[in-house]
Design an enzyme around this catalytic site. Structure first.
Site, PDB file in Angstrom:
ATOM      1  N   LYS A 157       0.801  -1.221   0.000  1.00  8.79           N
ATOM      2  CA  LYS A 157       0.000   0.000   0.000  1.00  8.79           C
ATOM      3  C   LYS A 157       0.840   1.281   0.000  1.00  8.79           C
ATOM      4  O   LYS A 157       0.349   2.345  -0.310  1.00  8.79           O
ATOM      5  CB  LYS A 157      -0.974  -0.002   1.173  1.00  8.79           C
ATOM      6  CG  LYS A 157      -0.363  -0.140   2.537  1.00  8.79           C
ATOM      7  CD  LYS A 157      -1.456  -0.393   3.565  1.00  8.79           C
ATOM      8  CE  LYS A 157      -0.922  -1.169   4.741  1.00  8.79           C
ATOM      9  NZ  LYS A 157      -1.974  -1.781   5.525  1.00  8.79           N
ATOM     10  N   SER A 180       4.050  -6.484   9.120  1.00  8.87           N
ATOM     11  CA  SER A 180       5.196  -6.945   8.333  1.00  8.87           C
ATOM     12  C   SER A 180       6.300  -5.888   8.340  1.00  8.87           C
ATOM     13  O   SER A 180       7.485  -6.221   8.377  1.00  8.87           O
ATOM     14  CB  SER A 180       4.780  -7.231   6.891  1.00  8.87           C
ATOM     15  OG  SER A 180       3.854  -8.280   6.854  1.00  8.87           O
TER      16      SER A 180
HETATM   17  O1  PNS Z   1      -1.130  -6.620   3.037  1.00  2.96           O
HETATM   18  P1  PNS Z   1      -1.877  -5.451   2.500  1.00  2.96           P
HETATM   19  O2  PNS Z   1      -0.931  -4.420   1.958  1.00  2.96           O
HETATM   20  O3  PNS Z   1      -2.869  -4.874   3.451  1.00  2.96           O
HETATM   21  O4  PNS Z   1      -2.746  -6.037   1.264  1.00  2.96           O
HETATM   22  C1  PNS Z   1      -3.405  -5.158   0.387  1.00  2.96           C
HETATM   23  C2  PNS Z   1      -4.017  -5.950  -0.775  1.00  2.96           C
HETATM   24  C3  PNS Z   1      -2.977  -6.778  -1.477  1.00  2.96           C
HETATM   25  C4  PNS Z   1      -5.113  -6.845  -0.251  1.00  2.96           C
HETATM   26  C5  PNS Z   1      -4.606  -4.878  -1.740  1.00  2.96           C
HETATM   27  O5  PNS Z   1      -3.629  -3.956  -2.073  1.00  2.96           O
HETATM   28  C6  PNS Z   1      -5.178  -5.487  -3.016  1.00  2.96           C
HETATM   29  O6  PNS Z   1      -6.258  -6.026  -2.999  1.00  2.96           O
HETATM   30  N1  PNS Z   1      -4.394  -5.396  -4.108  1.00  2.96           N
HETATM   31  C7  PNS Z   1      -4.769  -5.954  -5.399  1.00  2.96           C
HETATM   32  C8  PNS Z   1      -5.136  -4.839  -6.384  1.00  2.96           C
HETATM   33  C9  PNS Z   1      -6.554  -4.374  -6.157  1.00  2.96           C
HETATM   34  O7  PNS Z   1      -7.512  -5.136  -6.256  1.00  2.96           O
HETATM   35  N2  PNS Z   1      -6.704  -3.074  -5.842  1.00  2.96           N
HETATM   36  C10 PNS Z   1      -8.004  -2.519  -5.559  1.00  2.96           C
HETATM   37  C11 PNS Z   1      -8.368  -2.638  -4.101  1.00  2.96           C
HETATM   38  S1  PNS Z   1      -7.352  -1.587  -3.134  1.00  2.96           S
END
Ligand code: PNS
Length: 171
Positions: free
Chosen positions: A46, A139
């Protein structure tokens, strides 16, 4: 909106690396739903930065950790690229389970849940409150401590602790 009961959920994340907090959320998701897939995002986290561990390393660390922590062997671990909602549609998952720690998680998680629900109406977002002993575990904190060469075995599964020690010794 579909009225069918949700039986398959995804626990998504970057898992860079997986922590005992994540394991707790996965364990609890499996208590709530019969089928759980841990979805490991290929892309940056993020904060827009790259990951410390490759996608393959992160997937392998989770698989080893689930076995080591005694979680049911039917929990799948799969990498994904692109949108989470597309991955859920591909594997037929009807919900997303995430952990919530402090209020600081809330705004970000609400935004993601709203966006996912807009992109895929009917996809349910379910949140479990993190267990108190893992409320401060992340993490990034794990990486910060491990990068000093310190042991983080109270924060991560033992296979991850070993991997971190080797990773930062080499770095
Ligand atoms: O471990 P995290 O950083 O909280 O996970 C975040 C994650 C991977 C779940 C989120 O960034 C995600 O869903 N990424 C895939 C791309 C996506 O679908 N983006 C739109 C929703 S933010």
């Amino acid at each position: 909106m579909s009225e069918s009961t949700i039986t398959h959920v995804v626990v998504p994340g970057t898992f860079d690396p997986v922590t005992l907090g994540h394991i707790d959320v996965i364990r609890r998701a499996r208590r709530l739903f019969p089928k759980v897939t841990v979805a490991v995002a290929a892309s940056a986290n993020k904060h827009g930065r790259g990951t410390a561990f490759t996608l393959e390393e992160r997937v392998e660390m989770i698989r080893d950790a689930l076995a080591g922590e005694g979680l049911p062997p039917d929990i799948e671990v799969a990498p994904f690229t692109g949108l989470l909602v597309s991955f859920c549609a591909e594997i037929g998952a009807g919900g997303v389970v995430k952990g919530l720690r402090a209020m600081t998680d809330f705004e970000y998680e609400l935004q993601q849940a709203d966006l996912n629900s807009h992109l895929s109406p009917g996809l349910e977002s379910v949140f479990v409150m993190s267990s108190p002993e893992f409320g401060y575990v992340s993490s990034s904190i794990v990486r910060e401590i491990a990068s000093t060469g310190s042991d983080v075995s109270i924060l991560v599964p033992s296979n991850v602790n070993e991997r971190l020690l080797t990773h930062y010794r080499r770095a």
